[in-house]
Scaffold this motif. Structure first.
Motif: not given
Lengths: 369, 380, 581
Positions: A141, A144, B124, A156-163, B126, B128, A148, A153-154
């Motif tokens: 990830t 990638n 956007a 993804p429309p949304a990204n995860l922010q994991i905490r 997200i 988590v 990008t 490059l375009q």
């Protein structure tokens, strides 16, 4: 009454601690085990052995592989040259996983069609496999995202922010070590109490006690207090090592923690004394202690979450005092859970303790043959 | 009228007598049978059902600050995932309280601008949050969320008629245990632990019992040689242990549906080898301890917990610090766990089996050598 | 046969053990020979080294110095050959209690390499000899103490050994079984020309041996024919009649406290007296006004005389044990009526009734399994009764308040003390358990240390004490709180004759001071010390009364003057005959 109890407690402590060998049994193994298990018991993977089969050899593929090499979680063990080498490598456990980069990899990337990265992983230990796979996914990830960005490059429309709360680096040592506090405290109290009545029965001294003016309640308290004292000492020792040696944060209040320790000791001692007074011989006492100890540890949620167990087994865990103590330990250590949120954990231990102690006291006089 | 103590026939007769005696004792004393047969059943049931690392229906709170069609579509996609059990919560405060109280293990937070930024170039965020107390579960949850998120991205792309930009596409293939069922590796590991217990506990207690009851002194003055005494103990408990082993394997196959990809005879040989090590360990403990109390305590301390934690049954040995890894080499269960997991799930992989079996053989020989040295036909 | 024709030869043998931090010299330069084809007795107090000697001969221990040769073989070097030529029955013979009689025999036949073809005949012979024939299928654990001992002997004899070593084979065995065991041993010596070395704590058994070796603290004191031993005591042993205004116990106490008296024991209806060399009975003032007649010296006199000489100064006679209290006022302190105790469908105690008065010494006699201990445990409140009434000091201790237990002292069979605690720690614990505190506690502990001569051993762990000391400590613990009633469960079992004398001396003093004593024993001569006694068998009381009454009931044409042992055997045989009828 208290003078008599004091004499009993003194006698118990003397018999336990005067003998060099039995003193060692009480203090040595728990400390050693805490150190060894503290280091050993971890779900974190380091140096996962990785083999690479790179059919492409281009810059992009080498960049991706460099990311694996740079990660402390992975260790490159071999560069594979042909398909035939793959199977024995995994079968013989020389590598846990293999990254296979096809000959089209670089071209696919530049053209913009998804370039496949095949990962073959040894599933014999499914947990390790799952964790390793997560590590791989994180690296891919990141790769990638960087790709990008670098190639405009375009995304993804949304990204995860994991905490992760309470344990930001998800170090499983933080999770396991408070658990070991509970584990070892239980083992020590069982060793101290589960044989104490059975041994006196076998040696005939229990009869001697019963013909003195001591009441069963006094004998009960006299037998339980040494367990509390040794258990408290042991728990304190282990907690100190956990905090200062293993650097596990202690976020909650010590008072809350020790309320839990005391109530847990009460329930564990109750169980130990009950087993001990049920047993006629020491062998039975030992076997009983063992048959209590093993399920109590397994079903406590020490290593595997209770939520993963089938519903029936989850019901059984309700009578396991260690289950509640685990919640308290982890809550107070890592989350700083306040006292009032733990009341639901406190009272079941108190209830278990009172019931088992009452049964033990009754058995003193009523189990003779 | 007496046979010479050194004649072959005499030795066979003495050994037969000892073995027969031991069997009679086992049959009459329910506690040995309980250790050999009841314990595997109870422990396998408790462990087999109690120990599972497979999380499903993980309770997760979803906070959508401004519910809209976009958030609803996202939540619906997450709901498809069987690993989660989602609860929608009004605001972050409520979600955080739920997490503190242990009602949920994770929070998915969609900000008020979720819909708007979904169509911007950066995408956007997200948020988590997972409960990291149980690091393993935390990691599993975040893995599952990532997977679900990837799925949702595909759906969005398809709906928009666009090509999703995934430069590198991960194609994992799990060998031997494609569904990643943790029971498949836990149950074989458990068998190793149970066999450690049975082997060591049984022999540790029975030998100490002979000392305590004074029967040892009576045996010692007969012409019996010390090796016959040891063999006389070993053979019955070996048979008993193999019986327990067979029972455990049968339960693994038919109750827990663990596949057996290797051959049964190889499994039998490996188990026999391991059982010898465990029995020798028990013998050694009891020869040194000479009373049941100490023997029992030592057996408890040196068998169960080390086998549980250091055998690689639950915790990956390669990830332990070097010193601890070194220590695991003296834990016999370590080798047996490796053999069992391979034979059950991978098949007859000779290099793995041979190297571990060799280690077991060395340990068995070593233990027996020590036992033989320590066991003296004298009372001091 | 071996060296110089002897079955066993010890040449300058030393053997040490370390018990905790201490080193114990079990044998010191022992030289001895055992003649073949006869019974040789090995006699001595606890810790004399009897068991060590046996184990050395059996090749189970290795001597530190010297040579042990058995049947011409070196017991250390050729241990295995020695072991296949001898039979050895250890003190606690290791019968497998969960194996049947037959299975035990089979095991030892296998181990001893008895060819299967010869077994049937040998088994038949052994079963006939031991009378175990009807019980071959019974589990060894379900046999009585005497039967177990006989089975142990049978197992040792499955392959007729040339030398038989028996370590205290008759301890804890009732007189009937004891007599039978001796019959077997004699037969073996006569019919099979077997050599036997036997250790025993019963001095009357020494007189049944062809030769006796007397040991003390690891050394051989004397060795010879038992009859010859006492010869030098001729003219110094007397039977003193009890005057009408005194009791046997009072007379014995009075006599034994005097200098010049080596030994004074109650024997049947009189007190047996052994005087020191220089004393002329005619001029000895204690004997004034008493009727006495000279008697033949016996082995026991020699035993006591030679041991007294070894530990001169000791003895501990004449110490004040208890503050004086009022004597017997006829009140029943212990009342037992139709007491019953059932385990399943087996009656351990059935319909037992007796009472014990204040200041009385009351004995319960019987073999192992006769129901003595069960009765005892019920009286102490350790076991509920299945039926009947019992009252101790007016209450049932099982239901009474804890404070009622303040009035009793209890000493159990195994001298149950905390082995890892020191003497002082044990005393302190029991003092506190009985609620003593402050000055009073200190006084009582000092009293116990002094009275029971434990001062030198204060710091020793009680598990490491010699048996005699353990027994004294146990009694001291039971007396910490000056109880009115004392329960003693086989207080002298396994203790040597010297310590037993000392012990009874103390008990006598307690009884004189008004303490009620209830005691169980299987030493028949100790029954003479009791004011009244009950003989029990199979849970029933067969005879109840004073020793004189009990013996009188057993008087017959063959035994005009029966000893307590004769009376006991007669009662048991009569009971068995009635049961069979």
């Amino acid at each position: 009454m208290w003078r008599r109890i004091f004499a009993l407690v003194k006698k118990e402590l003397l018999t336990l601690l005067q003998d060099k060998r039995s003193r060692f049994v009480v203090i040595g193994p728990p400390l050693l085990q805490l150190l060894v298990f503290g280091y050993a018991a971890s779900f974190d993977l380091n140096h996962v052995s990785v083999a690479v089969y790179n059919e492409d050899g281009g810059v992009a593929s080498r960049q991706l592989i460099a990311r694996f090499e740079g990660s402390p979680n992975f260790r490159l063990v071999r560069n594979v040259q042909s398909h035939a080498e793959i199977a024995p490598l995994i079968d013989n456990r020389e590598a846990l996983l293999l990254l296979h980069i096809g000959p089209q990899f670089g071209r696919d990337l530049t053209v913009g069609t998804p370039a496949p990265l095949q990962v073959i992983i040894d599933g014999r230990d499914s947990n390790t496999a799952l964790i390793a796979l997560n590590y791989v996914r994180t690296i891919v990830t990141d790769f990638n995202r960087a790709w990008t960005r670098d190639h405009n490059l375009q995304g993804p429309p949304a990204n995860l922010q994991i905490r992760a709360w309470f344990n930001p680096n998800l170090e499983s040592r933080w999770f396991i070590i408070p658990g070991i506090v509970g584990l070892l405290t239980l083992v020590v109290t069982m060793v101290v109490t589960s044989l104490s009545v059975a041994r006196e029965r076998e040696q005939g001294t229990f009869d001697q006690l019963l013909v003195t003016p001591l009441r069963p309640t006094e004998i009960l308290i006299g037998k339980a207090l040494p367990g509390v004292i040794i258990g408290l000492f042991e728990a304190t020792l282990i907690i100190t090592v956990a905090v200062f040696w293993f650097d596990v944060p202690l976020r909650g209040h010590l008072l809350t923690l020790y309320t839990g320790v005391l109530l847990f000791l009460l329930s564990a001692i109750g169980a130990g004394l009950m087993i001990s007074s049920l047993a006629v011989t020491q062998q039975q006492g030992l076997l009983g202690a063992f048959l209590f100890l093993v399920p109590a540890i397994i079903l406590s949620g020490f290593a595997t979450p209770i939520a993963n167990m089938p519903a029936v087994v989850q019901k059984i865990t309700l009578i396991d005092p260690l289950r509640y103590f685990m919640v308290i330990l982890r809550g107070v250590f890592l989350e700083g859970t306040p006292f009032h949120l733990l009341i639901d954990q406190f009272w079941p231990m108190a209830a278990i303790g009172i019931c088992t102690l009452a049964i033990a006291g009754w058995l003193f006089r009523h189990r003779m043959y | 009228m007496s046979a010479s103590p050194n004649s072959r026939g005499g030795a066979a007769m003495r050994l037969r007598g000892l073995v027969r005696k031991e069997f009679f004792q086992i049959l009459r004393d329910p506690s040995s049978i309980a250790i050999a047969f009841l314990m595997p059943v109870v422990l396998l049931l408790v462990f087999g059902y109690g120990v599972s690392l497979d999380a499903d229906h993980i309770p997760i709170a979803v906070v959508a600050e401004q519910p809209s069609g976009d958030t609803a579509a996202f939540v619906a996609s997450m709901r498809h995932n069987r690993y989660f059990s989602l609860t929608e919560v009004g605001d972050m405060r409520a979600a955080e309280t739920a997490m503190m109280a242990g009602r949920v293990n994770g929070i998915i937070h969609l900000r008020a601008d979720f819909g708007r930024r979904l169509r911007s170039t950066d995408g956007a965020p997200i948020q988590v949050i997972v409960n990291g107390v149980d690091a393993n579960t935390g990691r599993i949850i975040s893995g599952y969320v990532q997977g679900a998120w990837g799925q949702w991205l595909q759906e969005v792309a398809r709906a928009r008629g666009e090509q999703l930009n995934t430069p590198v596409d991960l194609e994992p293939r799990v060998w031997f245990n494609s569904e990643l069922r943790s029971r498949n590796f836990l149950v074989p590991g458990l068998i190793a632990i149970i066999m450690t217990l049975i082997g060591a506990m049984l022999t540790a207690l029975v030998m100490a019992r002979e000392w305590e009851r004074g029967t040892m002194e009576a045996l010692m003055v007969t012409p019996v040689a010390i090796r016959e005494l040891l063999l006389g103990k070993l053979i019955p408990y070996f048979v008993l242990g193999m019986g327990g082993m067979a029972l455990s394997v049968a339960m693994a196959l038919f109750l827990f549906h663990v596949p057996l990809r290797g051959s049964l005879w190889l499994l039998t040989i490996a188990s026999a080898l391991f059982l010898l090590v465990a029995l020798a360990m028990g013998l050694l403990i009891s020869i040194i301890a000479k009373n049941q109390f100490v023997a029992g305590q030592v057996a408890l301390v040196v068998t169960f917990l080390p086998a549980f934690i250091l055998s690689g049954f639950l915790f990956d040995i390669d990830s332990m610090p070097a010193v601890v890894q070194l220590l695991t080499h003296v834990i016999a269960a370590r080798y047996f766990v490796a053999i069992l997991q391979t034979i059950f799930m991978a098949g007859n992989v000779w290099p793995v089996i041979l190297s571990n079996a060799f280690a077991l053989l060395v340990m068995a020989l070593l233990f027996f050598a020590v036992v033989r040295r320590k066991a003296r036909k004298r009372l001091e | 046969m071996g060296e110089g024709g002897y079955a066993i030869t010890f040449a300058r043998v030393d053997k040490c053990f370390s018990v905790g931090p201490r080193r114990v010299e079990a044998l010191r330069g022992v030289d001895l020979t055992v003649r073949p084809g006869v019974v040789t007795g090995l006699i001595g107090p606890d810790g004399a080294g009897k068991t060590t000697l046996m184990r050395l001969a059996a090749g189970l221990l290795r001597a530190d110095a010297g040579r042990v040769s058995v049947l011409g073989l070196d017991a250390d070097h050729d241990a295995l050959q020695v072991q296949s030529a001898i039979g050895y029955m250890p003190q606690r013979f290791g019968l497998y209690e969960d194996l049947s009689v037959q299975e035990n025999l089979d095991l030892y036949a296998d181990l001893q390499g008895v060819p299967p073809a010869q077994r049937a005949a040998r088994y038949a012979e052994l079963m006939h000899m031991t009378g175990l024939g009807p019980f071959t299928r019974r589990l060894a654990g379900h046999l009585s103490g005497g039967m177990k001992q006989k089975l142990g002997l049978a197992c040792t004899l499955v392959r007729a050994p040339r030398l038989l070593l028996l370590d205290e084979p008759t301890v804890g065995v009732d007189p009937v079984s004891r007599r039978e065991l001796w019959a077997i041993v004699y037969r073996l010596v006569q019919d099979e020309r077997m050599s036997v070395l036997l250790s025993t704590a019963y001095l009357d058994e020494a007189e049944r041996c062809a030769e006796v070796i007397l040991m003390h603290e690891g050394q051989v004191l004397s060795h010879g024919e038992p009859a010859g031993f006492g010869r030098y005591l001729a003219g110094r042993t007397f039977a003193v009649e009890v005057p009408p205004d005194s009791s046997k116990r009072a007379l014995q106490t009075r006599l034994s406290e005097r200098a010049g008296v080596i030994d004074a024991v109650i024997q049947k209806e009189h007190v047996r007296l052994v005087l020191a060399e220089a004393i002329d009975p005619a001029t000895f003032d204690v004997l004034h006004g008493l009727d006495y007649r000279p008697v033949e010296p016996r082995f026991e006199d020699h035993f006591i005389a030679s041991l007294r000489k070894q530990q001169s100064g000791g003895g501990g006679n004449g110490t004040e044990v208890h503050a004086s209290r009022h004597g017997d006022d006829g009140e029943a302190v212990i009342k037992v009526e139709r007491l019953q105790r059932r385990f399943g469908d087996f009656y351990a105690v059935k319909d037992v009734s007796f009472d014990v008065h204040r200041g009385e010494v009351f004995g319960l006699l019987g073999a192992n399994g006769a129901g003595k201990s069960t009765t005892f445990r019920m009286l102490c409140g350790l076991l509920p009764a299945s039926g009947g009434q019992l009252r101790v000091a007016g209450v049932d201790l099982r239901r009474a308040a804890a404070a009622a237990r303040q009035r009793i002292g209890y000493m159990s069979q195994k001298f149950s003390l905390y082995g890892s605690l020191s003497v002082t720690q044990n005393l302190e614990f029991f003092a506190s358990a009985y609620g003593l505190s402050g000055m009073r506690r200190g006084e009582r502990i000092a009293w116990a240390l002094e009275t029971f001569e434990l001062t030198g051993q204060q710091q020793a762990a009680s598990a490491d004490l010699p048996l005699g000391y353990k027994q004294r400590l146990a009694l001291a613990c039971a007396l910490m709180h000056e109880p009115d009633i004392l329960f003693l469960d086989e207080p002298t079992s396994g203790v040597d004759p010297l310590a037993r004398r000392e012990f009874w001396h103390r008990i006598n003093a307690l009884a004189e001071a008004g303490v009620t004593v209830l005691v169980t024993t299987h030493f028949m001569e100790e029954a003479e010390y009791c004011d009244r006694l009950a003989i029990m068998a199979a849970g029933e009381i067969l005879s109840l009364g004073t020793p004189t009454e009990v013996k009188a009931a057993a008087r017959s044409a063959q035994t005009p003057d029966p000893s307590m042992e004769d009376a006991f055997i007669a009662l048991i045989e009569q009971h068995a005959a009635e049961a069979a009828a």
